[in-house]
Design a protein around this motif. Sequence first.
Motif, PDB file in Angstrom:
ATOM      1  N   SER A  52      80.825  22.804 -31.331  1.00 49.67           N
ATOM      2  CA  SER A  52      79.886  24.092 -31.873  1.00 49.67           C
ATOM      3  C   SER A  52      80.064  24.275 -33.161  1.00 49.67           C
ATOM      4  O   SER A  52      81.012  24.116 -33.715  1.00 49.67           O
ATOM      5  CB  SER A  52      80.487  25.369 -30.898  1.00 49.67           C
ATOM      6  N   GLY A  97      76.570  29.188 -33.854  1.00 50.94           N
ATOM      7  CA  GLY A  97      76.585  29.165 -32.377  1.00 50.94           C
ATOM      8  C   GLY A  97      75.899  28.062 -32.022  1.00 50.94           C
ATOM      9  O   GLY A  97      75.497  27.784 -30.848  1.00 50.94           O
ATOM     10  N   ARG A 135      71.365  27.060 -25.485  1.00 54.15           N
ATOM     11  CA  ARG A 135      72.103  27.938 -24.706  1.00 54.15           C
ATOM     12  C   ARG A 135      71.682  28.261 -23.297  1.00 54.15           C
ATOM     13  O   ARG A 135      72.307  28.549 -22.340  1.00 54.15           O
ATOM     14  CB  ARG A 135      72.526  29.382 -25.524  1.00 54.15           C
ATOM     15  N   TYR A 178      81.805  31.188 -28.947  1.00 55.00           N
ATOM     16  CA  TYR A 178      81.044  29.881 -28.847  1.00 55.00           C
ATOM     17  C   TYR A 178      82.233  28.730 -28.506  1.00 55.00           C
ATOM     18  O   TYR A 178      82.117  27.788 -27.878  1.00 55.00           O
ATOM     19  CB  TYR A 178      80.264  29.545 -29.910  1.00 55.00           C
TER      20      TYR A 178
END
Lengths: 147, 145
Positions: A113, A117, A133, B120
Amino acid sequence: MKIRVNEAPEYKEIEVVINCESKNEHVLEIEQSLTYLNKSVTGKIEGRSYSLTPNKIYYFESIDDKVFAYTKDNVYEINLKLYQLEEIFMNTPLTRINKNTILNLRKIKTFVSSLNGKMEAVLLNGEKMIMSRKYVATVKTLLGGAL
Amino acid sequence: MIKRYFNTFFKVFFFTTLPMILIGIAVYRRADYRVPYVWITIGTIFIALIIALAIRVFRSEKGKGYVNAILGYIIIIPALFVLRFMFGSYLFRRASELYILIAIVGVIYGIALLVASRKYKSEVSELNRLLLNKEVREENEEKNE
């Protein structure tokens, strides 16, 4: 688990029979693995058609209304839409990871990652695929995690 | 691309309108100066356009993640100048106050970035753990066979 291979000239087609006490999770997993090898699509390179089994495919990508299958060394054009491929490869490790890509989870080396994000899957051949996502939960489930 | 940008813009505009009206009321109560409603609306549109652009750049899938994060912050800064242009010295009595606000926004942005990146990272390590477990499971099955 016992594996027995019967070899004889009269067998024209490979047949796999699973003998079990009950159809438990382990049996389902075996069934899914076999389904993974049993399904195939036709890909074209310069007019020549080739049969592609999922274990060879790294990912499918849709570019300008055309769908391509990427293997270790080649890129094949597929005459199917991504949603059709999704249906064909249901219950296999091939799953949608973004709007334009269906990825083979067995070809993933690791996930990374970045600060903003962005999530990426690094493949065995070193390629990086962006993972939306929206599809993380599905990937988790397919990898054996809870939702 | 444009559709996504305007989608973000409308959301940002929705959430920025109320704070702008509240600032307008605060200025009226503190300085007895009524900022024209049209002025507030136009200013809010500009601010929303800038913030929406910053969000789109930040979330862009192209380019390096940290570069996009820095660009996102740089793009936001002109929104504060629009704010100053809208309310002038009624809100910012000294020029230094604007720079203090830029620094405050930077700190908030940094903290939000840190929190999000931790989230994340934990998600990614969870996925890597599952991937490793799956590989180990498959290796064991192969050995048993």
